[in-house]
Design an enzyme around this catalytic site. Structure first.
Site, PDB file in Angstrom:
ATOM      1  N   LYS A   1       0.838  -1.197   0.000  1.00  0.00           N
ATOM      2  CA  LYS A   1       0.000   0.000   0.000  1.00  0.00           C
ATOM      3  C   LYS A   1       0.873   1.247   0.000  1.00  0.00           C
ATOM      4  O   LYS A   1       1.935   1.287   0.644  1.00  0.00           O
ATOM      5  CB  LYS A   1      -0.905  -0.032   1.241  1.00  0.00           C
ATOM      6  CG  LYS A   1      -1.977   1.047   1.304  1.00  0.00           C
ATOM      7  CD  LYS A   1      -2.870   0.810   2.522  1.00  0.00           C
ATOM      8  CE  LYS A   1      -3.995   1.821   2.627  1.00  0.00           C
ATOM      9  NZ  LYS A   1      -4.904   1.527   3.771  1.00  0.00           N
TER      10      LYS A   1
ATOM     11  N   SER B   1      -9.966  -0.995   7.017  1.00  0.00           N
ATOM     12  CA  SER B   1      -9.382  -0.797   5.689  1.00  0.00           C
ATOM     13  C   SER B   1      -8.719  -2.017   5.070  1.00  0.00           C
ATOM     14  O   SER B   1      -8.387  -2.008   3.893  1.00  0.00           O
ATOM     15  CB  SER B   1      -8.386   0.364   5.719  1.00  0.00           C
ATOM     16  OG  SER B   1      -9.075   1.586   5.865  1.00  0.00           O
TER      17      SER B   1
ATOM     18  N   SER C   1      -9.628   1.679   3.062  1.00  0.00           N
ATOM     19  CA  SER C   1      -8.812   2.513   2.195  1.00  0.00           C
ATOM     20  C   SER C   1      -7.823   1.720   1.341  1.00  0.00           C
ATOM     21  O   SER C   1      -7.217   2.259   0.410  1.00  0.00           O
ATOM     22  CB  SER C   1      -8.029   3.534   3.045  1.00  0.00           C
ATOM     23  OG  SER C   1      -7.135   2.893   3.944  1.00  0.00           O
TER      24      SER C   1
END
Length: 450
Positions: A79, A181, A157
């Site tokens: 990420k 997330s 996210s």
């Protein structure tokens, strides 16, 4: 789509010489580059040459019987929230584009590299990790699994993390989870997402959202894959995951908050799974969890995420607030109005909440609840409507965020049947019960979609 391999099956293939790290990496890079795919929206940065060099190094080590682990050479995605040496950490934002490249890998990235995983690239995300939807106006939004031609949200996210695993652009992903997330994008894309107990995995080397609630975890194709990555991230031995017997397991279904306002497919799927588990001998008890009602007062002014993100962002917002996604900056700015006494009150309220809920859940093996209240909406519907965005964001985050607030651990399993809209089934427990949750999830994942 052809069923994609697990980390264990890939490791078996590597050990048997049926594939190579070079081949696996080239296949992932080809999927990322496919103009008909989601790669351009899934990744913010792909370091092709470094990934191929790392793959070649792992192949040489394996030929010399010196591979650092049986998983050496398997490509994974990172990420964009995490530091990778020599790269700029943008956290899905334009505000950090001119930042200096990271001087070192984040500890979690270093641990993955040490095990021999090949870092394939940096995945897209909600800007600064502040929503459960996954829409990013700066770098685009990858389309989720459901009816892709219509363009449904990937969840956030860790949006790119989930889609990278779903589409075979990586075989596992490193994400973060502050209010769901890892679990929300897993639920919306029919994969597995794990939120570990926060204290088990170091938070250094990542852009924070909430120091109190952040945790770093994996997204992958099976419970076993998540358990492998979780062990590496926590610097623990990777050991075979024993499935816990379903018969006699004590599961608590909270009737407070988490079953309210469910989309019909979510309610139907959750009910079907409970009936299946009951038939297999699980002891399921619906219980009130009044402690969950404390979440409202704690979050009334924006909660820990607003207070703690504002502390980190306040100077950056002053200089570059105009380039933030307004839907992100407005939530961060709520923290400006939270005073020191307000924050101390939140800390004390959370400490009390954790103690009380741990006592209430002590006799159960796990909580079970829907991962999200909603099914994935269309990207276009939320991009154009602030009210719809806010409503669906809250519905996506609601159940997951309760587990972060109680300092717990949790996993989302795909529970829908083939061809149905993706629905996640969550198992959760107080902090420290990680192995128990993973072992129980390993038993459930093979039966709950029948």
């Amino acid at each position: 789509m052809t069923k994609l391999p697990t980390l264990n099956s890939l490791a078996d293939d590597l050990e048997a010489g049926r594939t190579s790290a070079r081949k696996l990496t080239e296949e992932c890079l080809a999927r990322i580059a496919d103009p008909a795919g989601e790669g351009q929206r899934t990744f913010i940065h792909v370091d092709k040459d470094a990934a191929l060099d790392a793959a070649d190094a792992m192949d040489r080590l394996r030929r010399a019987n010196a591979a650092p682990s049986r998983f050496a050479g398997i490509p994974i995605s990172i990420k964009d929230l995490f530091d990778i040496k020599g790269q700029v950490t943008r956290a899905g934002s334009r505000a950090l584009e001119d930042s200096a490249p990271a001087e070192a890998d984040a500890p979690v990235v270093a641990r993955l590299r040490r095990a021999g995983f090949v870092v394939i690239g940096r995945t897209n995300m909600t800007e600064f990790a502040f929503s459960g939807i996954g829409i990013n106006p700066h770098y685009g939004t990858p389309k989720g699994a459901w009816r892709r031609s219509e363009g449904h949200i990937p969840g956030g996210s860790s949006s790119g993390a989930a889609v990278s695993v779903l589409d075979g652009m990586a075989h596992g992903a490193l994400g973060t989870d502050t209010g769901g997330s890892c679990r929300i994008p897993a639920a919306y894309n029919g994969i597995v997402g794990y939120k570990p107990t926060q204290r088990r995995i170091p938070l250094d080397g990542g852009v924070p959202l909430s120091f109190s609630l952040d945790s770093y975890g994996p997204l992958a194709r099976s419970v076993g894959c998540c358990a492998i990555l979780d062990a590496v991230l926590a610097d623990e031995p990777v050991t075979a995951l024993r499935q816990r017997p379903i018969k006699g397991v004590r599961l608590a279904v909270p009737t407070t908050i988490v079953l309210d306002d469910l989309d019909e497919p979510v309610a139907q799927t959750f009910d079907r799974v409970l009936k299946t588990l009951s038939r297999l001998g699980a002891e399921i008890e619906h219980i009130e969890v009044p402690e969950f009602l404390d979440a409202g007062p704690i979050n009334s002014k924006g909660g820990f995420a607003a207070a703690e993100s504002y502390a980190w962002h306040r100077y950056l917002l002053t200089s570059k607030g105009d380039v933030y996604d307004p839907r992100v900056s407005v939530r961060i700015l709520r923290g400006e109005a939270i005073s020191a006494p307000d924050y101390i009150d939140m800390l004390n309220a959370r400490r009390s909440l954790i103690a009380r809920i741990n006592a209430r859940l002590a006799s159960y093996d796990a909580l079970v609840l829907p991962t999200t209240a909603n099914t994935p909406p269309r990207i276009a519907d939320l991009a154009a409507d602030d009210k719809a965005f806010t409503t669906e964001n809250l519905r996506s985050l609601r159940n997951c965020s309760l587990i972060n607030l109680i300092d717990g651990c949790a996993i989302s399993l795909p529970a829908h049947k083939e061809g149905e809209v993706p629905v996640g089934f969550m198992l959760a427990a107080p902090g420290g019960a990680d192995r128990r949750i993973l072992e129980l999830a390993a038993a459930l994942e093979g039966v709950i979609r029948v």
